[in-house]
Design a protein around this motif. Structure first.
Motif, PDB file in Angstrom:
ATOM      1  N   ALA A  79       0.823  -1.208   0.000  1.00 15.39           N
ATOM      2  CA  ALA A  79       0.000   0.000   0.000  1.00 15.39           C
ATOM      3  C   ALA A  79       0.857   1.257   0.000  1.00 15.39           C
ATOM      4  CB  ALA A  79      -0.928  -0.012   1.213  1.00 15.39           C
ATOM      5  N   VAL A  80       1.944   1.242   0.753  1.00 14.37           N
ATOM      6  CA  VAL A  80       2.842   2.400   0.799  1.00 14.37           C
ATOM      7  C   VAL A  80       3.473   2.641  -0.562  1.00 14.37           C
ATOM      8  CG1 VAL A  80       4.983   3.290   1.790  1.00 14.37           C
ATOM      9  CG2 VAL A  80       3.308   2.160   3.259  1.00 14.37           C
ATOM     10  N   VAL A  81       3.923   1.575  -1.215  1.00 13.27           N
ATOM     11  CA  VAL A  81       4.550   1.705  -2.533  1.00 13.27           C
ATOM     12  C   VAL A  81       3.557   2.237  -3.552  1.00 13.27           C
ATOM     13  CG1 VAL A  81       5.561   0.411  -4.442  1.00 13.27           C
ATOM     14  CG2 VAL A  81       6.278  -0.061  -2.099  1.00 13.27           C
ATOM     15  N   VAL A  82       2.343   1.707  -3.544  1.00 13.82           N
ATOM     16  CA  VAL A  82       1.319   2.164  -4.485  1.00 13.82           C
ATOM     17  C   VAL A  82       1.002   3.631  -4.260  1.00 13.82           C
ATOM     18  CG1 VAL A  82      -1.094   1.902  -5.157  1.00 13.82           C
ATOM     19  CG2 VAL A  82       0.320  -0.125  -4.824  1.00 13.82           C
ATOM     20  N   ALA A  83       0.902   4.050  -2.983  1.00 11.37           N
ATOM     21  CA  ALA A  83       0.599   5.452  -2.677  1.00 11.37           C
ATOM     22  C   ALA A  83       1.695   6.380  -3.199  1.00 11.37           C
ATOM     23  CB  ALA A  83       0.439   5.621  -1.168  1.00 11.37           C
ATOM     24  N   LEU A  84       2.945   5.978  -3.011  1.00 10.55           N
ATOM     25  CA  LEU A  84       4.054   6.788  -3.500  1.00 10.55           C
ATOM     26  C   LEU A  84       4.042   6.897  -5.020  1.00 10.55           C
ATOM     27  CD1 LEU A  84       6.945   5.544  -1.171  1.00 10.55           C
ATOM     28  CD2 LEU A  84       5.745   7.729  -1.072  1.00 10.55           C
ATOM     29  N   LEU A  85       3.746   5.792  -5.688  1.00 13.40           N
ATOM     30  CA  LEU A  85       3.685   5.810  -7.152  1.00 13.40           C
ATOM     31  C   LEU A  85       2.546   6.702  -7.646  1.00 13.40           C
ATOM     32  CD1 LEU A  85       4.414   2.061  -7.988  1.00 13.40           C
ATOM     33  CD2 LEU A  85       5.935   4.008  -8.294  1.00 13.40           C
ATOM     34  N   LEU A  86       1.392   6.650  -6.970  1.00  8.76           N
ATOM     35  CA  LEU A  86       0.253   7.486  -7.370  1.00  8.76           C
ATOM     36  C   LEU A  86       0.577   8.969  -7.207  1.00  8.76           C
ATOM     37  CD1 LEU A  86      -2.756   5.455  -5.891  1.00  8.76           C
ATOM     38  CD2 LEU A  86      -2.119   5.711  -8.306  1.00  8.76           C
ATOM     39  N   VAL A  87       1.251   9.310  -6.093  1.00  9.90           N
ATOM     40  CA  VAL A  87       1.630  10.716  -5.885  1.00  9.90           C
ATOM     41  C   VAL A  87       2.581  11.178  -6.982  1.00  9.90           C
ATOM     42  CG1 VAL A  87       2.898  12.263  -4.351  1.00  9.90           C
ATOM     43  CG2 VAL A  87       1.265  10.645  -3.395  1.00  9.90           C
ATOM     44  N   ASP A 100      10.285   3.939 -13.317  1.00 10.07           N
ATOM     45  CA  ASP A 100       9.046   3.720 -12.570  1.00 10.07           C
ATOM     46  C   ASP A 100       8.513   2.312 -12.806  1.00 10.07           C
ATOM     47  OD1 ASP A 100       9.237   6.262 -11.636  1.00 10.07           O
ATOM     48  OD2 ASP A 100       7.777   7.137 -13.028  1.00 10.07           O
ATOM     49  N   ALA A 101       8.559   1.875 -14.078  1.00  5.17           N
ATOM     50  CA  ALA A 101       8.076   0.531 -14.393  1.00  5.17           C
ATOM     51  C   ALA A 101       8.902  -0.535 -13.687  1.00  5.17           C
ATOM     52  CB  ALA A 101       8.106   0.296 -15.904  1.00  5.17           C
ATOM     53  N   CYS A 102      10.211  -0.327 -13.650  1.00  3.72           N
ATOM     54  CA  CYS A 102      11.088  -1.281 -12.956  1.00  3.72           C
ATOM     55  C   CYS A 102      10.785  -1.295 -11.461  1.00  3.72           C
ATOM     56  CB  CYS A 102      12.557  -0.907 -13.186  1.00  3.72           C
ATOM     57  SG  CYS A 102      13.135  -1.191 -14.882  1.00  3.72           S
ATOM     58  N   MET A 103      10.508  -0.122 -10.894  1.00  2.00           N
ATOM     59  CA  MET A 103      10.199  -0.047  -9.466  1.00  2.00           C
ATOM     60  C   MET A 103       8.914  -0.782  -9.158  1.00  2.00           C
ATOM     61  SD  MET A 103       9.788   3.314  -7.037  1.00  2.00           S
ATOM     62  CE  MET A 103      11.493   3.756  -7.310  1.00  2.00           C
ATOM     63  N   VAL A 104       7.911  -0.607 -10.034  1.00  2.00           N
ATOM     64  CA  VAL A 104       6.637  -1.305  -9.826  1.00  2.00           C
ATOM     65  C   VAL A 104       6.847  -2.813  -9.851  1.00  2.00           C
ATOM     66  CG1 VAL A 104       4.358  -1.746 -10.784  1.00  2.00           C
ATOM     67  CG2 VAL A 104       5.236   0.585 -10.707  1.00  2.00           C
ATOM     68  N   ARG A 105       7.599  -3.290 -10.854  1.00  2.24           N
ATOM     69  CA  ARG A 105       7.846  -4.738 -10.949  1.00  2.24           C
ATOM     70  C   ARG A 105       8.621  -5.240  -9.735  1.00  2.24           C
ATOM     71  NH1 ARG A 105       8.792  -3.409 -16.480  1.00  2.24           N
ATOM     72  NH2 ARG A 105      11.059  -3.433 -16.144  1.00  2.24           N
TER      73      ARG A 105
END
Length: 235
Positions: A171-179, A213-218
């Motif tokens: 959840a923390v990672v997703v929130a950071l990516l959305l911001v 960003d894509a690499c971070m998500v993966r």
């Protein structure tokens, strides 16, 4: 007791029942120490290990024997559930039939066994006896086994642990990516209104940023999968 004379009037006396050998006035105690957990707690359906270790003054031979017995809580009668002498002989009758497994190693001083598919009816006292001639005199340790159902508190703790290890970091990672994506979208919108045109260097930087960003998500997804996998292996 047996006595025999020797040169110079010296002799020896052998007391087999006491496990003590007197030779030329020196006493030698034949000792065998056995250790086991006094209390073991388990859960219904989950394999339980009954640990038993021993130390002998003599080398292990094919004469070594191990005997496990069981006594129900409401009875004074004990029953044999496992015997070992070079080979394993688990009980072929009674409630422990086909559920006792050998997990020890006599050459490492381990005489442990395990119980598969335990139930509440398995509660009681287990005893581990080892004999390694001439070491046959020893203490007999007892293990009290308590088998229970896994309660709501245990399941709640498991859910909380799963949340901490998997859902919260995700959840923390997703929130950071959305911001970050929101800020980037706002910047693009502002530039489009002012008719701003990116240079080739900025376009290259944006492409690199998108790939990063894509690499971070993966990477985050992979970490979450690993955490989830580690949690499941504990069961």
């Amino acid at each position: 007791m047996q006595q025999s004379g020797a040169a110079g009037g010296r002799g020896y006396a052998l007391f087999p029942l006491l496990g003590v050998l007197f030779f030329q006035g020196v006493s030698i105690v034949l000792s065998l120490e056995i250790h086991a957990d006094a209390h073991v707690r388990g859960y219904v359906g989950e394999k339980i290990k009954l640990k038993c270790t021993f130390k002998s003054t003599s080398d292990v031979t094919d004469k070594l024997t191990i005997d496990w017995t069981y006594r129900p809580p409401s009875s004074s009668r004990t029953v044999s559930i496992f015997h070992y002498q070079s080979f394993q002989y688990p009980t072929t009758a009674g409630t422990f039939r086909d559920r006792i497994s050998w997990v020890g190693n006599v050459y490492k001083g381990d005489a442990s066994i395990s119980i598969s598919n335990p139930t509440i009816k398995d509660n009681g006292t287990f005893s581990c006896a080892v004999k390694n001639p001439p070491d046959v005199h020893h203490n007999i340790p007892m293990t009290e086994l308590t088998v229970t159902e896994r309660g709501f508190g245990t399941m709640l703790s498991s859910v909380a642990l799963l949340s901490i290890l998997v859902f919260v970091p995700s959840a923390v990672v997703v929130a950071l990516l959305l911001v970050r994506m929101g800020r980037k979208a706002a910047g693009l919108k502002k530039r489009s209104r002012s008719g701003y045109k990116k240079s080739s260097i900025e376009v290259s930087d944006d492409t690199d940023q998108e790939e990063e960003d894509a690499c971070m998500v993966r990477l985050c997804v992979r970490c979450a999968e690993c955490l989830d996998s580690d949690y499941e292996e504990t069961y």
